[in-house]
Design a protein around this motif. Structure first.
Motif, PDB file in Angstrom:
ATOM      1  N   LEU A 263       0.833  -1.199   0.000  1.00 26.65           N
ATOM      2  CA  LEU A 263       0.000   0.000   0.000  1.00 26.65           C
ATOM      3  C   LEU A 263       0.870   1.252   0.000  1.00 26.65           C
ATOM      4  CD1 LEU A 263      -2.833   1.201   0.115  1.00 26.65           C
ATOM      5  CD2 LEU A 263      -2.724   1.016   2.597  1.00 26.65           C
ATOM      6  N   THR A 264       1.958   1.226   0.751  1.00 30.34           N
ATOM      7  CA  THR A 264       2.869   2.366   0.806  1.00 30.34           C
ATOM      8  C   THR A 264       3.518   2.614  -0.548  1.00 30.34           C
ATOM      9  OG1 THR A 264       3.303   1.920   3.139  1.00 30.34           O
ATOM     10  CG2 THR A 264       4.887   3.307   1.989  1.00 30.34           C
ATOM     11  N   ILE A 265       3.965   1.564  -1.205  1.00 36.62           N
ATOM     12  CA  ILE A 265       4.588   1.700  -2.522  1.00 36.62           C
ATOM     13  C   ILE A 265       3.566   2.189  -3.547  1.00 36.62           C
ATOM     14  CG2 ILE A 265       5.627   0.396  -4.425  1.00 36.62           C
ATOM     15  CD1 ILE A 265       7.053  -1.284  -2.247  1.00 36.62           C
ATOM     16  N   LEU A 266       2.342   1.679  -3.473  1.00 37.60           N
ATOM     17  CA  LEU A 266       1.284   2.124  -4.379  1.00 37.60           C
ATOM     18  C   LEU A 266       0.971   3.603  -4.166  1.00 37.60           C
ATOM     19  CD1 LEU A 266      -0.755   1.398  -6.549  1.00 37.60           C
ATOM     20  CD2 LEU A 266      -2.319   0.687  -4.749  1.00 37.60           C
ATOM     21  N   ALA A 267       0.939   4.050  -2.902  1.00 33.01           N
ATOM     22  CA  ALA A 267       0.697   5.460  -2.605  1.00 33.01           C
ATOM     23  C   ALA A 267       1.826   6.328  -3.149  1.00 33.01           C
ATOM     24  CB  ALA A 267       0.540   5.665  -1.102  1.00 33.01           C
ATOM     25  N   LEU A 268       3.067   5.889  -2.991  1.00 27.32           N
ATOM     26  CA  LEU A 268       4.208   6.625  -3.513  1.00 27.32           C
ATOM     27  C   LEU A 268       4.145   6.701  -5.037  1.00 27.32           C
ATOM     28  CD1 LEU A 268       6.909   8.065  -3.102  1.00 27.32           C
ATOM     29  CD2 LEU A 268       8.011   5.817  -3.177  1.00 27.32           C
ATOM     30  N   LEU A 269       3.855   5.597  -5.676  1.00 31.29           N
ATOM     31  CA  LEU A 269       3.753   5.566  -7.135  1.00 31.29           C
ATOM     32  C   LEU A 269       2.640   6.493  -7.621  1.00 31.29           C
ATOM     33  CD1 LEU A 269       4.659   4.381  -9.814  1.00 31.29           C
ATOM     34  CD2 LEU A 269       3.068   2.493  -9.434  1.00 31.29           C
ATOM     35  N   THR A 270       1.508   6.480  -6.935  1.00 32.09           N
ATOM     36  CA  THR A 270       0.401   7.361  -7.293  1.00 32.09           C
ATOM     37  C   THR A 270       0.817   8.825  -7.166  1.00 32.09           C
ATOM     38  OG1 THR A 270      -1.212   5.725  -6.543  1.00 32.09           O
ATOM     39  CG2 THR A 270      -1.987   7.990  -6.739  1.00 32.09           C
ATOM     40  N   GLY A 271       1.528   9.145  -6.092  1.00 35.02           N
ATOM     41  CA  GLY A 271       2.021  10.509  -5.908  1.00 35.02           C
ATOM     42  C   GLY A 271       2.999  10.936  -6.980  1.00 35.02           C
ATOM     43  N   VAL A 272       3.894  10.039  -7.375  1.00 35.66           N
ATOM     44  CA  VAL A 272       4.877  10.358  -8.417  1.00 35.66           C
ATOM     45  C   VAL A 272       4.181  10.595  -9.754  1.00 35.66           C
ATOM     46  CG1 VAL A 272       6.786   9.410  -9.778  1.00 35.66           C
ATOM     47  CG2 VAL A 272       6.810   9.213  -7.297  1.00 35.66           C
ATOM     48  N   VAL A 273       3.232   9.741 -10.087  1.00 31.89           N
ATOM     49  CA  VAL A 273       2.493   9.905 -11.347  1.00 31.89           C
ATOM     50  C   VAL A 273       1.686  11.207 -11.324  1.00 31.89           C
ATOM     51  CG1 VAL A 273       0.624   8.948 -12.756  1.00 31.89           C
ATOM     52  CG2 VAL A 273       2.425   7.452 -11.896  1.00 31.89           C
ATOM     53  N   THR A 274       1.025  11.475 -10.206  1.00 33.72           N
ATOM     54  CA  THR A 274       0.232  12.691 -10.090  1.00 33.72           C
ATOM     55  C   THR A 274       1.116  13.932 -10.166  1.00 33.72           C
ATOM     56  OG1 THR A 274      -1.375  11.524  -8.719  1.00 33.72           O
ATOM     57  CG2 THR A 274      -1.433  13.914  -8.643  1.00 33.72           C
ATOM     58  N   GLY A 275       2.245  13.914  -9.465  1.00 34.68           N
ATOM     59  CA  GLY A 275       3.183  15.040  -9.524  1.00 34.68           C
ATOM     60  C   GLY A 275       3.710  15.263 -10.931  1.00 34.68           C
TER      61      GLY A 275
ATOM     62  N   PRO B 255       0.296  24.270 -10.877  1.00 42.13           N
ATOM     63  CA  PRO B 255       1.023  24.260  -9.601  1.00 42.13           C
ATOM     64  C   PRO B 255       0.572  23.101  -8.715  1.00 42.13           C
ATOM     65  CG  PRO B 255      -0.433  26.181  -9.755  1.00 42.13           C
ATOM     66  CD  PRO B 255      -0.524  25.450 -11.052  1.00 42.13           C
ATOM     67  N   ILE B 256       1.527  22.498  -8.048  1.00 41.06           N
ATOM     68  CA  ILE B 256       1.194  21.360  -7.190  1.00 41.06           C
ATOM     69  C   ILE B 256       0.484  21.847  -5.934  1.00 41.06           C
ATOM     70  CG2 ILE B 256       3.024  19.867  -8.023  1.00 41.06           C
ATOM     71  CD1 ILE B 256       4.649  20.591  -5.557  1.00 41.06           C
ATOM     72  N   PRO B 257      -0.457  21.060  -5.418  1.00 39.30           N
ATOM     73  CA  PRO B 257      -1.163  21.456  -4.196  1.00 39.30           C
ATOM     74  C   PRO B 257      -0.387  21.064  -2.943  1.00 39.30           C
ATOM     75  CG  PRO B 257      -2.115  19.452  -5.055  1.00 39.30           C
ATOM     76  CD  PRO B 257      -1.038  19.875  -6.024  1.00 39.30           C
TER      77      PRO B 257
END
Length: 64
Positions: free
Chosen positions: A5-17, A26-28
């Protein structure tokens, strides 16, 4: 805590960023280290209070 779950959250954040940057939006989130450390501090404060089991239900106290 689930590592998957942690890796998935990090991956989601990287893709979103990356998407925010690609679209020049601009990033929120704070773009500077002090702002980021403020967010980390909020999280750590939350976990410390949770660990010690203290707190007040604000909505209940206000009668809501």
């Amino acid at each position: 805590m689930s590592t998957q779950l942690t890796i998935l959250a990090l991956l989601t954040g990287v893709v979103t960023g990356g998407l925010f940057r690609f679209l020049n939006v601009p990033i929120p989130a704070p773009p500077e280290l002090p702002g980021l450390m403020g967010i980390v501090g909020i999280y750590l404060g939350y976990k410390v209070v949770e660990y010690f089991g203290v707190g007040v239900d604000l909505l209940e106290t206000l009668g809501l």
